[in-house]
Design an enzyme around this catalytic site. Structure first.
Site, short mmCIF file in Angstrom:
data_model
loop_
_atom_site.label_atom_id
_atom_site.label_comp_id
_atom_site.label_asym_id
_atom_site.label_seq_id
_atom_site.Cartn_x
_atom_site.Cartn_y
_atom_site.Cartn_z
CB CYS A 269 -6.29 31.79 -23.29
SG CYS A 269 -5.79 32.49 -24.96
CB CYS B 180 -1.35 31.93 -24.94
SG CYS B 180 -2.22 33.36 -24.84
CG ASP C 153 8.75 -9.90 -11.91
OD1 ASP C 153 9.02 -11.06 -12.63
OD2 ASP C 153 9.82 -9.58 -11.12
CG ASP D 215 11.93 -6.26 -8.93
OD1 ASP D 215 11.53 -7.13 -9.69
OD2 ASP D 215 12.68 -6.23 -8.04
CG ASP E 129 10.74 -7.38 -14.80
OD1 ASP E 129 10.21 -8.48 -14.96
OD2 ASP E 129 10.92 -7.49 -13.29
#
Length: 774
Positions: free
Chosen positions: A22, A25, A463, A664, A668
């Site tokens: 649970c 825990c 971009d 990419d 960036d």
């Protein structure tokens, strides 16, 4: 920046942790881990039974950490970095009833208990099953047989002051058993005798846990299926060109293997011989196959469709792309969403509150309630339980004869109906399902916190080059020529030894048209202008370059062509002239094309309500043209942005909501790291992917709106689950404590309480599983 990034400088370790049932825990395990000197960060996943930790000193071993967890009642070990740990679970999935005893034993307990009641009431003629010794024996077997693990775990958690679900259930069943045993041995005490209650309690709890385990397995099934993509065997090609089948784990980097049509690729490697189509959809979500020829890199887990390949081994085991994807998904499931912190904190304190409420309930009904409402002793069997008239072995809660009997019944009902399990499962079940589903489509969320952040994004900045466009120039038009193929052949032959992007575009066009290249002599490049030289079979000096350079070399054309070329240059396209001596042969228009799916993705995002912007380091004309084609207003476009300019721009926008950055390239990376949510296109640079929070492995922008949609649906599921979990406990606990008893005569008997407790946990898991179909 408030968002926490995983630091790669620290050693990250995954542990498998047993014994967690649970949210209490989970909090206990996290506290134990963080109390260790060498642990800097810890996050625990209840669904996968794992703990993700970062060590301050990666040179130290983790034995002390494992020992500390084991001493607290949570046996642990380091998790393997391959798919082998999922093999047993996959086998269980193929045969769901393999562990039938986990279901058969509690079902048998319930059936025997019911038969005993029927025999006791004379409904069936098996007198021995209706006696108290039988019920006492059955209860004893239930506690010290299938229930022993619950009792041990509950007791261990209690003495460590980390109460769990097992603690609550253990207190409930032991209280009922000892009360009944005392009544059996010393009838004069006048206590109720209800040996059937421990049996019914344990029966429902064990059945609930079995069903919960089956449901929880399905939440992580996507990740397990990913792990199964890597085959166990490979066909090793030795120096004598003989084939030997060996374990994939025995392969060495640099060795050669043969991959037959229809086989999955077992390693990351480079194709040396052969040609085939490779189905990469299992890793990237790309529907179209990849054509693999000599020199092509291929990844473990992808499917060889129609040809035999000879492949050189580059990466094996935990270093393959597939293993890294699995590792990222595991980290995503381990890293919590902020919304989960509230649930974990409540679940961690929940057991203390329930025990306190149980004690209060016992004292109230024993000393106060039965005096205020004496009629409850005659009506406590109504409502949600069935009653019968057997005095010594009456059903727990029906026709309670004394305040003490009623007090015991209600206090135990409080213990067993409380469900920290539902609170603990509410968020991680959804995170597991969502991250697994995303991974199957090639979207890697690097944490539950990333999923939550993605659901709250207000603005998205793109971009341009390589993100909205394909990222490389291509020949789009030919002008002033009647022989298009000849023009491209001449230009490509001169550009053959150049590394300029425009040269690549021209050579790619020649390859597309299957044009043979002419032999070139005396070629020379002039930076910023072009290249010239001689070609076999063509008289004169061939020049390929800018318009200005051609003019300066004496090449001329009419004014109408000049005006047209000037208009093309203004919108950001590149113009390349091809001339022989002083005569213009033709013009090539070269441009970076918008991705095929960019418009569709942008329109989907606009429908979702985000504000979209473009931020690029490219020229103003090129950015304006791309923005215009994609429907951007000019105030939402930014051009000629250096990496530091992008950072400043992001900081200025942060006052207007949460920002996602999609990129990419290397330039960036700072913006991806600085934004609230960094999204890297999988075809981009490795540093961009490392800096991002969400990586789209394929070459499709459609994944951006789809990933945002999944994140929003996941957050809705989390909120629904938390509402169900909190709502269940808020409603059920007062009823179990007897709040409806004085006026309506309604209470919950412990067996029904245990059934509802199990049902609440299963409900939140099943609700999370609906994400798979949505």
């Amino acid at each position: 920046m408030s968002r926490r990034k995983i630091r790669s400088s620290n050693k990250s370790v995954f542990l498998t942790v047993e014994g967690m049932k649970c949210g209490g825990c989970v909090l206990s395990v996290e506290k134990t881990l963080l109390a260790q000197d060498n642990v800097e960060y810890a996050s625990v996943n209840l669904i996968e039974r794992t703990a993700f930790i970062e060590l301050k000193n990666h040179t130290e071993d983790i034995e002390e950490i494992i020992k500390a967890l084991t001493n607290k009642g949570f046996p642990a070990q380091e998790k393997k970095q391959s798919g082998s740990e999922y093999e047993n679970e996959i086998d269980q999935a193929k045969n769901p009833w393999k562990q039938w005893n986990k279901l058969l034993i509690p079902l048998s307990l319930l059936v025997l208990s019911i038969i005993g009641h029927l025999a006791e009431g004379g409904e069936i003629n098996i007198p021995v099953l209706g006696t108290l010794p039988f019920h006492a024996s059955l209860a004893t077997f239930a506690l010290f047989g299938p229930g022993l693990t619950i009792l041990k775990n509950g007791f261990k958690s209690a003495i460590n002051f980390t109460p769990t679900m097992d603690t609550l259930v253990g207190i409930g069943v032991v209280s009922a058993y000892l009360t009944s045993l005392s009544s059996l041995i010393w009838p004069s005490v006048g206590w109720p005798c209800f040996f059937n209650e421990p049996v019914m309690l344990l029966g429902f709890v064990l059945i609930g846990r079995f069903l919960e385990e089956r449901a929880r397995f399905r939440t992580g099934q996507a990740l397990k299926e990913l792990a199964q993509l890597q085959p166990n065997k490979a066909r090793l090609l030795n120096n004598e060109n003989q084939i030997k089948e060996i374990r994939v784990g025995a392969l060495q980097v640099g060795e050669k293997i043969e991959v037959l049509a229809g086989d999955r690729i077992p390693i990351d490697g480079i194709v040396l011989e052969g040609r085939s189509s490779i189905d990469i959809s299992s890793l990237t979500g790309e529907p179209l196959p990849l054509t693999a020829t000599s020199g092509q890199e291929i990844s473990a887990g992808t499917l060889n469709l129609d040809g035999t390949l000879i492949v050189q081994v580059n990466r094996i085991g935990a270093e393959t792309a597939l293993a890294r994807i699995i590792r990222l998904v595991e980290q995503a499931q381990a890293r919590k969403a902020p919304i989960q912190s509230l649930a974990d904190q409540v679940a961690g304190k929940f057991c203390y509150g329930v025990v306190a409420l149980s004690i209060f309930t016992f004292i109230f009904w024993w000393q106060i309630g039965s005096n205020l409402w004496p009629e409850v002793l005659n009506s406590s069997g109504q409502g949600l339980i069935n009653s019968h008239e057997h005095m010594l072995h009456s059903s727990f809660g029906s026709e309670a004869q004394t305040p003490l009997g009623l007090a015991i019944q209600l206090s135990i009902a409080v213990l067993v109906i409380a469900c920290p399990c539902a609170l603990g499962l509410a968020t991680p079940t959804v995170i597991s399902v969502a991250s697994g589903k995303a991974a199957q489509k090639g979207w890697l969320f690097k944490g539950g916190d990333v999923l939550e952040k993605a659901a709250s994004i207000d603005q998205i900045i793109f971009d341009k080059t390589g993100t909205l466009t394909v990222g490389r120039p291509v020949v789009t038009e030919t002008l002033l020529t009647t022989d298009k193929d000849k023009l491209i052949q001449i230009a490509a032959s001169i550009e053959n030894n150049s590394r300029h992007p425009i040269a690549y575009a021209i050579l790619q066009k020649a390859e597309e048209f299957n044009l043979p290249l002419l032999k070139a002599f005396n070629t020379k490049s002039i930076p910023g202008k072009g290249i010239f030289g001689e070609l076999e079979g063509i008289k004169g000096i061939v020049r390929v370059g800018t318009i200005e350079w051609a003019r300066n070399e004496g090449v001329s054309w009419n004014k109408k062509t000049d005006l047209y070329l000037e208009s093309i240059t203004k919108i950001g396209k590149s113009v390349v002239s091809i001339s022989i001596d002083k005569e213009l042969t033709g013009i090539l228009i070269i441009d970076d094309q918008i991705r095929n799916d960019a418009k569709f993705a942008i329109n989907l995002l606009r429908k979702q309500g985000q504000i979209l912007r473009i931020m690029s380091g490219d020229r103003r004309e090129a950015v304006l043209r791309i923005g215009n084609e994609l429907g951007f207003e000019s105030q939402l476009l930014n051009w000629q942005q250096l990496p530091e300019d992008k950072l400043k721009y992001l900081e200025n926008l942060k006052n207007y909501g949460n920002i996602a950055m999609v990129g990419d390239g290397i330039n960036d990376a700072p913006a991806l790291a600085s934004s609230d949510l960094g999204i890297a296109i999988g075809t981009g640079t490795e540093i961009a992917q490392d800096s991002a929070d969400l990586v789209l492995l394929g070459d499709s922008l459609e994944g951006v709106p789809q990933a945002f949609s999944l994140a929003k649906r996941a957050m809705n599921k989390i909120k629904q689950n938390l509402f169900l979990a909190f709502g269940y406990n808020i409603i059920a606990l007062p009823i179990a404590a007897g709040i409806l008893l004085p006026r309506f005569g309604i209470l919950l008997s412990p067996p029904i309480a245990a059934f509802l407790m199990a049902l609440s946990s299963i409900t939140v898991v099943i609700n999370a599983l609906y994400l798979k179909t949505s």
